[in-house]
Motif scaffolding. Structure first.
Motif, PDB file in Angstrom:
ATOM      1  N   THR A 155       1.083  -1.172   0.434  1.00 19.30           N
ATOM      2  CA  THR A 155       0.000  -0.066  -0.295  1.00 19.30           C
ATOM      3  C   THR A 155       0.923   1.091  -0.446  1.00 19.30           C
ATOM      4  O   THR A 155       2.340   1.275   0.295  1.00 19.30           O
ATOM      5  CB  THR A 155      -0.985   0.385   1.397  1.00 19.30           C
ATOM      6  OG1 THR A 155      -0.168  -0.098   2.552  1.00 19.30           O
ATOM      7  CG2 THR A 155      -1.832  -1.417   1.066  1.00 19.30           C
ATOM      8  N   VAL A 156       0.318   2.168  -0.911  1.00 21.75           N
ATOM      9  CA  VAL A 156       1.098   3.080  -0.142  1.00 21.75           C
ATOM     10  C   VAL A 156      -0.283   4.473   0.552  1.00 21.75           C
ATOM     11  O   VAL A 156      -1.472   4.173   0.585  1.00 21.75           O
ATOM     12  CB  VAL A 156       1.320   3.909  -1.734  1.00 21.75           C
ATOM     13  CG1 VAL A 156       1.855   5.375  -1.464  1.00 21.75           C
ATOM     14  CG2 VAL A 156       1.756   3.514  -2.521  1.00 21.75           C
ATOM     15  N   GLY A 157       0.610   4.769   1.520  1.00 23.16           N
ATOM     16  CA  GLY A 157      -0.617   6.219   2.721  1.00 23.16           C
ATOM     17  C   GLY A 157       0.142   7.416   2.862  1.00 23.16           C
ATOM     18  O   GLY A 157       1.921   7.750   2.141  1.00 23.16           O
ATOM     19  N   TYR A 158      -0.408   7.874   3.378  1.00 28.25           N
ATOM     20  CA  TYR A 158      -0.084   9.152   2.820  1.00 28.25           C
ATOM     21  C   TYR A 158       0.305   9.701   4.539  1.00 28.25           C
ATOM     22  O   TYR A 158      -0.998   9.715   5.560  1.00 28.25           O
ATOM     23  CB  TYR A 158      -0.053  10.657   2.121  1.00 28.25           C
ATOM     24  CG  TYR A 158      -0.741  10.400   1.314  1.00 28.25           C
ATOM     25  CD1 TYR A 158       1.038  10.695   0.276  1.00 28.25           C
ATOM     26  CD2 TYR A 158      -1.231   9.633   0.595  1.00 28.25           C
ATOM     27  CE1 TYR A 158       0.350  10.333  -0.891  1.00 28.25           C
ATOM     28  CE2 TYR A 158      -1.075   9.293  -1.267  1.00 28.25           C
ATOM     29  CZ  TYR A 158       0.158   9.685  -1.743  1.00 28.25           C
ATOM     30  OH  TYR A 158       0.064   9.299  -3.366  1.00 28.25           O
ATOM     31  N   ARG A 159       1.083  10.547   5.616  1.00 25.81           N
ATOM     32  CA  ARG A 159       1.619  11.561   6.865  1.00 25.81           C
ATOM     33  C   ARG A 159       1.904  13.327   6.583  1.00 25.81           C
ATOM     34  O   ARG A 159       2.516  12.859   5.913  1.00 25.81           O
ATOM     35  CB  ARG A 159       2.771  10.377   7.506  1.00 25.81           C
ATOM     36  CG  ARG A 159       2.094   8.577   7.189  1.00 25.81           C
ATOM     37  CD  ARG A 159       0.586   7.907   8.316  1.00 25.81           C
ATOM     38  NE  ARG A 159       1.351   9.073   9.304  1.00 25.81           N
ATOM     39  CZ  ARG A 159       1.125   8.189  10.568  1.00 25.81           C
ATOM     40  NH1 ARG A 159       1.186   6.954  10.681  1.00 25.81           N
ATOM     41  NH2 ARG A 159       1.186   8.317  12.044  1.00 25.81           N
ATOM     42  N   HIS A 160       1.870  13.504   8.218  1.00 26.79           N
ATOM     43  CA  HIS A 160       2.879  15.125   7.471  1.00 26.79           C
ATOM     44  C   HIS A 160       3.582  14.444   8.080  1.00 26.79           C
ATOM     45  O   HIS A 160       4.368  12.895   8.434  1.00 26.79           O
ATOM     46  CB  HIS A 160       2.106  15.074   9.635  1.00 26.79           C
ATOM     47  CG  HIS A 160       1.038  15.362   9.691  1.00 26.79           C
ATOM     48  ND1 HIS A 160      -0.400  15.426   9.957  1.00 26.79           N
ATOM     49  CD2 HIS A 160      -0.145  17.004   9.107  1.00 26.79           C
ATOM     50  CE1 HIS A 160      -1.588  15.278   9.876  1.00 26.79           C
ATOM     51  NE2 HIS A 160      -1.065  16.970   9.808  1.00 26.79           N
ATOM     52  N   ASN A 161       4.889  15.437   7.873  1.00 26.13           N
ATOM     53  CA  ASN A 161       6.243  14.914   8.066  1.00 26.13           C
ATOM     54  C   ASN A 161       6.501  15.403   8.996  1.00 26.13           C
ATOM     55  O   ASN A 161       7.210  16.781   8.996  1.00 26.13           O
ATOM     56  CB  ASN A 161       6.408  15.789   6.622  1.00 26.13           C
ATOM     57  CG  ASN A 161       8.258  15.620   6.250  1.00 26.13           C
ATOM     58  OD1 ASN A 161       8.123  14.048   6.042  1.00 26.13           O
ATOM     59  ND2 ASN A 161       8.811  16.544   5.673  1.00 26.13           N
ATOM     60  N   ARG A 162       7.019  14.850  10.165  1.00 26.86           N
ATOM     61  CA  ARG A 162       6.446  14.937  11.292  1.00 26.86           C
ATOM     62  C   ARG A 162       6.907  13.739  12.283  1.00 26.86           C
ATOM     63  O   ARG A 162       6.883  12.752  11.583  1.00 26.86           O
ATOM     64  CB  ARG A 162       5.591  15.623  12.673  1.00 26.86           C
ATOM     65  CG  ARG A 162       5.191  17.115  11.986  1.00 26.86           C
ATOM     66  CD  ARG A 162       3.957  17.976  12.858  1.00 26.86           C
ATOM     67  NE  ARG A 162       3.200  19.046  12.689  1.00 26.86           N
ATOM     68  CZ  ARG A 162       1.854  19.134  12.300  1.00 26.86           C
ATOM     69  NH1 ARG A 162       2.066  19.000  13.901  1.00 26.86           N
ATOM     70  NH2 ARG A 162       1.701  20.703  12.045  1.00 26.86           N
ATOM     71  N   ARG A 163       8.062  13.925  13.636  1.00 26.25           N
ATOM     72  CA  ARG A 163       8.563  12.932  14.065  1.00 26.25           C
ATOM     73  C   ARG A 163       7.523  12.107  14.528  1.00 26.25           C
ATOM     74  O   ARG A 163       7.608  10.941  13.950  1.00 26.25           O
ATOM     75  CB  ARG A 163       9.115  13.139  14.722  1.00 26.25           C
ATOM     76  CG  ARG A 163      10.765  14.018  14.564  1.00 26.25           C
ATOM     77  CD  ARG A 163      11.866  13.423  14.100  1.00 26.25           C
ATOM     78  NE  ARG A 163      12.530  13.605  14.035  1.00 26.25           N
ATOM     79  CZ  ARG A 163      13.080  14.399  12.248  1.00 26.25           C
ATOM     80  NH1 ARG A 163      11.987  13.726  11.424  1.00 26.25           N
ATOM     81  NH2 ARG A 163      13.949  15.133  12.241  1.00 26.25           N
ATOM     82  N   VAL A 164       6.315  12.393  14.867  1.00 26.02           N
ATOM     83  CA  VAL A 164       5.579  11.764  14.996  1.00 26.02           C
ATOM     84  C   VAL A 164       3.853  12.171  14.725  1.00 26.02           C
ATOM     85  O   VAL A 164       3.574  13.404  14.717  1.00 26.02           O
ATOM     86  CB  VAL A 164       5.038  11.699  16.272  1.00 26.02           C
ATOM     87  CG1 VAL A 164       3.781  10.594  16.883  1.00 26.02           C
ATOM     88  CG2 VAL A 164       6.557  11.400  17.312  1.00 26.02           C
TER      89      VAL A 164
END
Length: 171
Positions: free
Chosen positions: A28-37
């Protein structure tokens, strides 16, 4: 012309893609905030645009104006195989992938968190993060999930940054 890419419509923060590979196949491909957590005060609202450049904050507790910088200490001469002590208990595939991505980037720390890092005190780092950024009752994740994410990211941090910090002005 500014770079247009993925961003969070809610906070204006940069977003990155996270791929999950199992035995050579893309799952799969997902998207996340570009932060440590991943932030626990809101869910990602994926949008296309130009992300706002973030002000430097402590990657451990989000305090403004961090004083210390920790570079990754992976051996560039090593092969592409290495071991990281990662506690994935209670982590989803997305959270595990983000925790592993954390080993590639430098971390910023405030004075207080740098002392806790020197003491390798994961428990107090997690308590400080939750004190400064409490988990909202109606947020997208509960406190147990946030603690698991922090523990996973910090276990990668301590596995890949055993050295001393540098002043953050070195960036």
């Amino acid at each position: 012309m500014e770079d247009i890419g993925f961003m969070c419509a809610r906070c204006g923060g940069e977003v990155h893609d996270v791929t999950h590979n199992r035995e050579g196949a893309l799952d799969t491909v997902g998207y996340r905030h570009n932060r440590r957590v991943e932030p626990w005060d809101h869910a990602l609202e994926l949008a296309v645009g130009t992300a706002a450049p973030p002000d430097p904050t402590c990657d451990f507790c989000a305090a403004p104006d961090p004083s210390w910088l920790y570079y990754p200490t992976l051996d560039p001469e090593a092969t592409d195989m290495f071991e990281v002590e990662l506690d994935t208990t209670h982590l989803s595939d997305d959270d595990t992938a983000v925790a592993v991505l954390n080993m590639l980037y430098p971390w910023l720390a405030c004075d207080t968190c740098s002392v806790l890092v020197a003491d390798r005190n994961i428990d107090l780092l997690i308590e400080r993060a939750l004190e400064r950024c409490p988990v909202p009752d109606d947020g997208p994740v509960d406190e147990e999930t946030v603690r698991a994410r922090l523990n996973g990211s910090l276990s990668v941090f301590f596995s890949t940054r055993p050295g001393r910090p540098q002043p953050s002005r070195a960036i």
